[in-house]
Design an enzyme around this catalytic site. Structure first.
Site, mmCIF file in Angstrom:
data_model
loop_
_atom_site.group_PDB
_atom_site.id
_atom_site.type_symbol
_atom_site.label_atom_id
_atom_site.label_comp_id
_atom_site.label_asym_id
_atom_site.label_seq_id
_atom_site.Cartn_x
_atom_site.Cartn_y
_atom_site.Cartn_z
ATOM 1 C CG ASP A 140 -5.183 -6.146 -0.547
ATOM 2 O OD1 ASP A 140 -5.210 -7.130 0.206
ATOM 3 O OD2 ASP A 140 -5.201 -4.977 -0.110
ATOM 4 C CG HIS A 175 -1.955 -1.116 1.162
ATOM 5 N ND1 HIS A 175 -2.786 -1.374 0.101
ATOM 6 C CD2 HIS A 175 -2.170 -2.101 2.065
ATOM 7 C CE1 HIS A 175 -3.495 -2.465 0.355
ATOM 8 N NE2 HIS A 175 -3.128 -2.934 1.536
HETATM 9 ZN ZN LIG Z 1 -3.616 -7.012 2.234
#
Ligand SMILES: [Zn+2]
Length: 446
Positions: A317, A266
């Site tokens: 993800d 991220h």
């Molecule tokens: Zn994750």
């Protein structure tokens, strides 16, 4: 065994798309590659690119797609369903679900997956008789779906930045007690061909600083990748500032977590100093634009990170979408919305992120490029679909027009895994996915 393919067009790196490229493969490795060649071997029509690497996956989150969008899909409806799923999975159910999810990935041109795996123990938090039963279920699933996997076995010990213990319920399945017990369990994992075992620290919320060293030391001993969720939401940054007086990135720097084998997943809410710390330690980053969008996380500073020394990689993800083309263009398109400016990141660089950088972040430094000596991962995309027609055999067509549905053929380590849009071992992948999800979540409500 020598094999050969003939590609109508192939992306050979940089801005080079060559025509009539013959590729010879021996033992799963490219041994010769020649543009402008007469047609021999198996023909791959359209544009052939190297295999895509999905660097950040939680396979069981796939079960939430569509279901978590009800009630306008707040973060809390997502988390409740995620914990419901986490509370129900047995190793057998997880193997079935992950096999179907990885087959979906193969159909999307993904040749290697980084599975960020923290669902270790039984529903009471006790180890299974095989303490790696869940991890081994994922390894089996990846092998059955034909993908390479880096199992990022995740250390998850606390429920908050202040070191609060794991809560009752599904969180008990995540914890090994301390970092040394985590390392002991992971040491007993056996990696078959096509699988690497790496490590993850779930986040600065889930691993107290005193327990980070055993994980970092384990990755140094094994020269293995280390991944960590970092700075995804502003609340995490605020909590870290309140408890430790510094940002998550600074905390990782001060405890030896940042290095050229580390990937910060991220990396959304960063200060200038955070960016400098990532660059000076050659730490990679993994953006997950479709998930960051779905969860309302924010937009990370891609232009400041993409030319750093560490790999800039991409992951799906939570699997709100499994489409690495969408992730790649999402980096640029989100940045355009954020800056109100166009054309910040070259299509070529975004395709490198999805291929060679991604494989590097997962420890597969011999994959992700069409060149002699690389693993023979070949992904053919249709240039005549309603989405891609008229754009030509260019890098821009791949990044800005293609979707996962345009992938026609996928070769992984020299083995055809997808032929003519069909998974060779799991032919009706949609039905297999539906059954595996229903087994975990129940039949979908109307
Ligand atoms: Zn994750």
């Amino acid at each position: 065994m020598t094999q050969s393919w003939w590609c109508e067009h192939a992306w050979l790196g940089g801005d080079t798309v060559a025509d009539a490229v013959s590729i010879t493969v021996d033992g799963g490795v490219i041994t010769a590659l020649q543009p402008d060649s007469p047609r021999t071997g198996t023909t791959l029509r359209g544009l052939v690119i190297p295999g895509l690497a999905n660097v950040h996956s939680h396979a069981f989150h796939r079960a939430l797609r569509s279901r978590t969008q009800r009630d306008r899909g707040s973060f809390w409806t997502w988390r409740k369903l995620m914990y419901d799923a986490a509370g129900r999975l047995t190793p057998e159910m997880y193997r079935e679900l992950a096999r179907a999810v990885y087959a979906e990935m193969a159909l999307a041109g993904i040749t290697a997956v980084g599975e960020f795996h923290y669902l270790h123990h039984d529903t009471g938090g006790r180890p299974y008789s095989d303490p790696n039963a869940m991890g081994n279920a994922l390894i089996d699933a990846a092998r059955e779906a034909g993908l390479r996997m880096t199992l990022l076995d995740t250390c998850y010990l606390s429920s908050g930045v202040d070191g609060a213990p794991l809560s009752d319920g599904p969180q008990r399945r995540f914890g090994d007690g301390d970092g040394h017990s985590w390392a002991e369990r992971v040491d007993s994992l056996k990696a078959p061909d096509g699988v690497l075992v790496g490590a993850a620290i779930h986040s600065v919320r889930a691993v107290p600083v005193a327990e980070m060293a055993p994980v970092v030391d384990w990755t140094a001993r094994h020269d293995a990748p280390l991944h960590i969720h970092s700075s995804e939401q502003t609340a995490e940054v605020d909590q870290c500032l309140a408890v430790h007086g510094c940002t998550p990135t600074a905390l990782m720097r001060d405890h030896g977590v940042l290095s050229d084998r580390t990937t910060a997943v991220h990396a959304t809410h960063l200060t200038e100093r955070d960016i400098e710390d990532l660059r000076s330690t050659a730490t990679g980053v993994c953006f997950c634009p479709t998930t960051e969008r779905d969860l309302g996380d924010g937009v990370g500073p891609a232009p400041a990170l993409i030319d750093g020394p560490g790999p800039f990689s991409l992951g799906s993800d939570s699997h709100a979408v499994i489409d690495l083309f969408e992730e790649a263009r999402g980096v640029e398109l989100d940045e355009r919305l954020f800056r109100r400016e166009r054309g910040l990141l070259a299509a070529r660089r975004l395709l490198e992120a999805a291929t060679v950088d991604g494989h590097r972040a997962l420890g597969w430094s011999d994959a992700g490029a069409l060149q002699v000596g690389s693993r023979a991962d070949l992904v053919a995309v249709d240039l005549e679909s309603v989405r891609t027609a008229g754009g030509g055999a260019t890098v821009e067509t791949a990044v800005f027009a293609c979707t996962a549905a345009d992938v026609t053929d996928v070769v992984i380590d020299g083995r055809p895994v997808v032929v003519d849009r069909t998974h060779v071992d799991i032919p009706d992948t949609g039905a297999v996915l539906a059954a595996a999800i229903a087994a975990v979540m129940g039949e979908p409500k109307r």
